[in-house]
Design an enzyme around this catalytic site. Structure first.
Site, short mmCIF file in Angstrom:
data_model
loop_
_atom_site.label_atom_id
_atom_site.label_comp_id
_atom_site.label_asym_id
_atom_site.label_seq_id
_atom_site.Cartn_x
_atom_site.Cartn_y
_atom_site.Cartn_z
N GLU A 44 -17.84 -16.93 30.38
CA GLU A 44 -17.26 -18.23 30.05
C GLU A 44 -17.94 -18.79 28.80
O GLU A 44 -19.10 -18.47 28.51
CB GLU A 44 -17.47 -19.19 31.24
CG GLU A 44 -16.91 -20.58 31.01
CD GLU A 44 -16.85 -21.43 32.28
OE1 GLU A 44 -17.41 -21.02 33.31
OE2 GLU A 44 -16.22 -22.51 32.22
N ASN A 191 -7.62 -22.57 37.00
CA ASN A 191 -8.94 -22.28 37.55
C ASN A 191 -9.39 -23.47 38.37
O ASN A 191 -9.36 -24.61 37.90
CB ASN A 191 -9.95 -22.04 36.42
CG ASN A 191 -11.38 -22.00 36.96
OD1 ASN A 191 -11.77 -21.01 37.57
ND2 ASN A 191 -12.14 -23.07 36.76
N GLU A 192 -9.80 -23.21 39.59
CA GLU A 192 -10.26 -24.28 40.49
C GLU A 192 -9.33 -25.49 40.37
O GLU A 192 -9.75 -26.60 40.04
CB GLU A 192 -11.72 -24.63 40.22
CG GLU A 192 -12.64 -23.45 40.48
CD GLU A 192 -14.12 -23.76 40.59
OE1 GLU A 192 -14.55 -24.87 40.24
OE2 GLU A 192 -14.86 -22.87 41.05
N GLU A 315 -15.18 -15.61 41.25
CA GLU A 315 -16.46 -16.25 40.93
C GLU A 315 -17.33 -16.15 42.17
O GLU A 315 -16.94 -16.64 43.24
CB GLU A 315 -16.29 -17.72 40.52
CG GLU A 315 -15.77 -17.88 39.11
CD GLU A 315 -15.74 -19.33 38.64
OE1 GLU A 315 -16.64 -20.10 39.01
OE2 GLU A 315 -14.79 -19.67 37.91
N GLN A 364 -22.52 -15.22 36.08
CA GLN A 364 -21.72 -14.74 34.97
C GLN A 364 -22.48 -13.63 34.25
O GLN A 364 -23.64 -13.40 34.53
CB GLN A 364 -21.41 -15.88 34.03
CG GLN A 364 -20.61 -17.00 34.68
CD GLN A 364 -20.00 -17.98 33.66
OE1 GLN A 364 -20.09 -17.79 32.46
NE2 GLN A 364 -19.40 -19.05 34.16
#
Ligand code: AHR
Length: 511
Positions: A44, A191-192, A315, A364
């Site tokens: 990210e 995303n989310e 994630e 990540q």
């Protein structure tokens, strides 16, 4: 007399417990294939994941090839990364692709509002991402902006990436130096969406997903990237249920996000990244095992509605307080032996439930959360988690062979969890048994009856361990934790025996 007998019996039990051996059996039959994509990564625009991490730009004094750090790139290549997710995360919900194409010097510098208000110069954009995937030989996973973007933005970006006709977007791509289309494998639609992706309710997001999904494939030049719906936050089964019920036929995969916190308080201290207590060690391993509850439950809900839809844990990992002295919005944390044990036990869970999983992406890749690699200036270190990913990549695309055993327990403060976690897989006639002992004090002896697997002997064995659960690699001592040859395993008359030291991860290759 009675009392003496009881004491003798108690002593015998203790002695037996110390000499305990865990018998493992298998019928040798394959249950399913472990998709390589379980070993996916996530990068990210957050902190120093992209900039300083993989990208330093052509003019940097740090050794690079076309702007990609040479040391980091070479280390990533060794991991055999199957798929890379980009550009976020929450960042994706504010990302407009046009800011990241064209001559780098002309790209706008914007504020990264999610992550520390850091200025983002956009020198890493669409071309840089897809070229990285090509060089790593991995699949591409793009997150689409539903937060501040539009269906038109998405359509034009997808055309820019995949198109071959003379549209304004394809003409622009060619002008920017890329004649043939890029290969797009997955698109995450939001995303989310329950949080940073718009704080939507599941019923509302289901409709938004249906809308975006309608146009996604239309603009992909007859390629059909896998459409991933933004899924649940850990145990939120209601989200999965509503999504599948209302939009199941429009999706190919749905995601799940689950982070393990040493102290489960999203608004307060999450616990230190190093120098932690046994309580925080225990909590992380215990909560890591909870992935083994939520993954099959989400899969069950998915399969009730749509047999073809897979679960993507896109994630996951440990989230601690940031390393003292660093920008708290950059999520930079050290990586300890504890984190390696969390990685190996979680990968075992993914292997077990791989029949319903499409991909997983640890959060990540570099310098952020449970990273593979940490950098400082021109220096780089490989984390204990990196070593697990490299050691375990033998399971990629291998057949999963279930094991039967009753794990001894690791008990702390009256609470018990399994001390042992394991996977057996087979690929090209070679078996790999990976076993983790999370017990910080006791070694574990295992014996695997290999009568039902066709293997003559042990051809290789490696171990990752260290003296303390909060040991970690530093820029001064980069190799404190790394794989070493393992001499504690043997095979006699079709039985594999191994003695696992406390807090160890072992891989045994059998042929
Ligand atoms: O991985 C860091 C952040 O965690 C991501 O941006 C977001 O999706 C999640 O909340």
């Amino acid at each position: 007399m009675k009392r003496t007998l009881l004491l003798t019996a108690a002593l015998a039990t203790t002695l037996c417990a110390n000499a305990q051996k865990t018998e493992i059996t298998t019928d040798g039959k394959s249950a399913h294939v472990i998709p390589a994509e379980i070993y996916g990564q996530f990068a990210e625009h957050l902190g120093r994941c992209i900039y300083d991490g993989i990208w330093v730009g052509k003019n940097s004094t740090i050794a690079n090839q076309d702007g990609y750090r040479t040391d980091v790139f070479n280390a990533l290549k060794e991991l055999k990364i199957p798929v890379l997710r980009w550009p976020g995360g929450c960042f994706a919900e504010t990302y407009h692709w046009r800011d990241g194409v064209g001559p780098q010097k002309d790209r706008p510098t914007l504020k990264n509002v999610f992550w520390g208000n850091t200025m983002e110069d956009n020198t890493f954009g669409t071309h840089e991402f897809f070229t990285l995937c090509e060089r790593l030989g991995c699949k591409s996973y793009l997150s689409i902006n539903l937060g501040t973007g539009s269906t038109r933005d998405m359509a034009e970006w997808l055309d820019y990436i995949t198109g071959t006709d003379d549209t304004p977007e394809v003409t622009l791509r060619k002008k920017n130096g890329r004649e043939k289309p890029f290969k797009l494998d997955y698109i995450g639609i939001g995303n989310e969406s329950w949080g940073c992706g718009g704080n939507m309710l599941p019923e509302y997001y289901a409709n938004v997903f249906r809308q975006y999904s309608t146009y996604a494939h239309l603009y992909c030049n007859n390629t059909k990237p896998v459409r991933v719906a933004s899924g649940s936050n850990d145990f939120d089964y209601h989200w999965t249920e509503v999504l599948l019920k209302n939009a199941g036929e429009h999706m190919d995969h749905i995601s799940l996000h689950y982070y393990v916190l040493p102290i489960r308080d999203w608004n307060g201290s999450k616990g230190p990244d190093r120098g932690f207590t046994e309580e925080q060690y225990f909590t992380v391993i215990r909560d890591g095992y909870k992935m083994g509850e939520m993954v099959p439950k989400h899969i069950e809900i998915i399969q009730k509605y749509q047999k073809h839809v897979k679960l993507d844990v896109d994630e996951w990992g440990i989230w601690t307080d940031p390393e003292p002295g660093t920008n708290s919005g950059h999520l930079y944390q050290q990586n300890t032996l504890r984190d390696a044990l969390l990685a190996s036990t979680t990968l075992d869970i993914f292997h077990k439930y791989a029949y319903g999983i499409g991909m997983c992406n640890i959060a990540q890749m570099i310098n952020v959360l449970q990273a593979m690699i940490l950098t400082k200036g021109d220096k780089m270190i490989l984390t204990p988690t990196y070593h697990v990913f490299k050691m375990y990549n033998v399971h990629q695309n291998a057949e999963y062979i279930p094991l039967n055993f009753k794990s001894p327990k690791y008990t702390f403060n009256g609470e018990s969890i399994d001390a042992l976690s394991a996977t057996l897989s087979k690929k090209d006639g070679v078996y790999h048994l990976t076993i983790t002992n999370v017990d910080p004090k006791n070694k574990q002896t295992i014996s695997l009856n290999a009568a039902n697997i066709v293997a003559k002997g042990i051809t290789k064995a490696e171990i990752i361990t260290s003296a303390k659960f909060n040991d970690f690699n530093t820029f001064e001592k980069p190799d404190l934790i790394k794989p070493a040859a393992f001499t504690g395993a043997s095979m006699k008359k079709g039985v594999v025996e191994a003695v696992l030291p406390p807090m160890s991860i072992v891989t045994i290759e059998l042929k």
